[in-house]
Scaffold this motif. Sequence first.
Motif, mmCIF file in Angstrom:
data_model
loop_
_atom_site.group_PDB
_atom_site.id
_atom_site.type_symbol
_atom_site.label_atom_id
_atom_site.label_comp_id
_atom_site.label_asym_id
_atom_site.label_seq_id
_atom_site.Cartn_x
_atom_site.Cartn_y
_atom_site.Cartn_z
ATOM 1 N N ARG A 84 -6.612 -5.586 -3.582
ATOM 2 C CA ARG A 84 -5.627 -6.055 -3.788
ATOM 3 C C ARG A 84 -4.691 -6.162 -2.418
ATOM 4 N NH1 ARG A 84 -6.073 -3.136 -8.557
ATOM 5 N NH2 ARG A 84 -4.859 -1.492 -7.676
ATOM 6 N N LYS A 85 -4.642 -5.021 -1.685
ATOM 7 C CA LYS A 85 -3.843 -4.966 -0.749
ATOM 8 C C LYS A 85 -3.999 -5.927 0.537
ATOM 9 C CE LYS A 85 -2.608 -1.575 2.789
ATOM 10 N NZ LYS A 85 -2.566 -0.039 3.332
ATOM 11 N N HIS A 86 -5.482 -6.096 0.540
ATOM 12 C CA HIS A 86 -5.698 -7.060 1.733
ATOM 13 C C HIS A 86 -6.321 -8.334 1.695
ATOM 14 C CE1 HIS A 86 -5.031 -3.329 4.371
ATOM 15 N NE2 HIS A 86 -6.197 -2.663 3.907
ATOM 16 N N SER A 130 1.776 -8.487 8.469
ATOM 17 C CA SER A 130 0.713 -8.526 7.702
ATOM 18 C C SER A 130 0.311 -10.080 7.548
ATOM 19 C CB SER A 130 1.536 -8.191 6.057
ATOM 20 O OG SER A 130 0.640 -8.896 4.961
ATOM 21 N N ASN A 183 2.411 -0.957 -9.157
ATOM 22 C CA ASN A 183 2.056 -2.066 -8.308
ATOM 23 C C ASN A 183 3.100 -3.151 -8.321
ATOM 24 O OD1 ASN A 183 0.155 -0.505 -7.169
ATOM 25 N ND2 ASN A 183 -1.531 -1.192 -8.886
ATOM 26 N N ASN A 215 -7.996 -1.174 -4.880
ATOM 27 C CA ASN A 215 -6.571 -1.036 -4.170
ATOM 28 C C ASN A 215 -6.824 -1.791 -2.797
ATOM 29 O OD1 ASN A 215 -5.065 0.358 -6.186
ATOM 30 N ND2 ASN A 215 -5.953 2.394 -5.386
#
Length: 571
Positions: free
Chosen positions: A89-91, A36, A201, A86
Amino acid sequence: MASNPQAALSGLARALIQKKRLSEADAIACSGGDGSANTFLHEIVQRKLLSARDVAQFASETFGYPLLDLSAVNPDFLPSKVIDANLVRKHQVFALAQRTNPNRIVLAVADPSNMRVFDEIRFQTGLQLELVIAEADKLAKVVEQQGTSTQDTLEKLSSSDELGVPDVSLDDAEGDSSSGSDVDDAPIVKFIQKVLIDAINEGASDIHFEPYEKYYRIRVRTDGILHEIAQPPLVLKEKIASRIKVISRLDISEKRVPQDGRTKLVLSKSKSIDFRVSTLPTLHGEKIVMRILDSSSAMLGIEALGYEPEQKEALLDAVSRPYGMVLVTGPTGSGKTVSLYTCLNILNKPGVNISTAEDPAEINLPGINQVNVNERAGLTFASALRAFLRQDPDVIMVGEIRDLETAEISIKAAQTGHLVLSTLHTNDAPTTLERLKNMGVAPFNIASSIILITAQRLARRLCSCKKHVNIPIEALLQAGFRGDELDGSWQPYGPGGCDRCKGSGYKGRVGIYQVMPISEEIAHIIMTGGNSMDIAAQAEREGVSDLRRSGLLKVRQGVTSLEEVLAATNE
């Protein structure tokens, strides 16, 4: 990653290594093993290997994209809803501008080498991308500001039906969402969805809706600690309670007695989260607690639970046996169910017949026959066990041994060729054996059926922002450290505070375990009437660490703080 650790590194990480700005060992350590980019960049900054500014300048020079100082950007004027929230926030990316000729968006990123992410955004938006480099820490703050908080959503209840929640659906017992009351309560429906999504989340385990005389509050439990997320107007308490009861298939007209139900939040075709719902009449209305039941927690694998290597080996050896009983003990909320289901997941193979009796079944695991105990209907743990024995089982899991009848049937099953897993509410492994004797189970049956007992607690895991702390030697000795362990080769850590952990210094939890195989010597002590102190002394001679010793090892490893261990193992 064992064969090629660099395989999990991003292109930015490899470029930093090639330019000798970062060592390969540091890059691998910062990657966290998951590849990540967010983890990698966060760890670099937290470990002070490079500043966020240095990384951004390097990325700009190496990959040829312009560098932008986000301090000069006003988030209020950024285009919204261009990219799915989403994905933002995720990336940790967001759109700075949208151009129409040709159709493209200017995308702020910290790692321009993550092509998989950019392909995902192109697919979702249908637009081409124009990349701009930004510092990771400033990028994270803008992304957070772009998100809508639960309280912000609440403030829109009286003025708008468009609350911007993701495209999800909740089970609805009425089935007709076009009814007049549902249309009138559309803001309530979306607000509850927003609360549930925010809790998921955040990694929460429970959501509490609590009415009081002069106010109404919503709290979530994260890493074992409750904190408030919203205070809806008091007049909404009945509507919120009614909506939750509808989706949980409860009687909305019954407000005088407790009720239990379930509901499901469907996030996508492949992802859904179950909730166990409990209502309780209080002086000022119905208090509702929703427990989040995420089946993916059983898929984490035994390595993620925090067992030490010798503890993991002993547990895996026990559950691989064809018959016998394995007991997991600890207080409510100590992770016993996750431990049991992790073992069941290991055993869940096409050639194995597994049946479970629970009150109620919390984790849905395909391939396992799960039964909900219903004492009102006469389906008790004991009656479910009797039925299991006529179903040709290989493995039986009993949610909890509460009485002599259940204990005796479980032991009989363990003695007749079945592997039985179950839980008991006791403080540690040795007292579990004494508890069974006090129930009335014969010592011979205990000694001949039980092959291993594991006691456990949960402690909060230190965030990567952890810092060294100075603890007096006297305090360390009093906590249980031996003098030879305080040789200066390690230093205890304490909580720091960063955006990732929201200033608490802790992120996630780790298990503390006492894993005690039943040896011939311990079986002899049971047979000859020995007490839990005799068993504990023998276990210590055999090298079994008690809960406190296991916790202190986690302190030495820098996984958690001394305060957390003392709180979790303070008997």
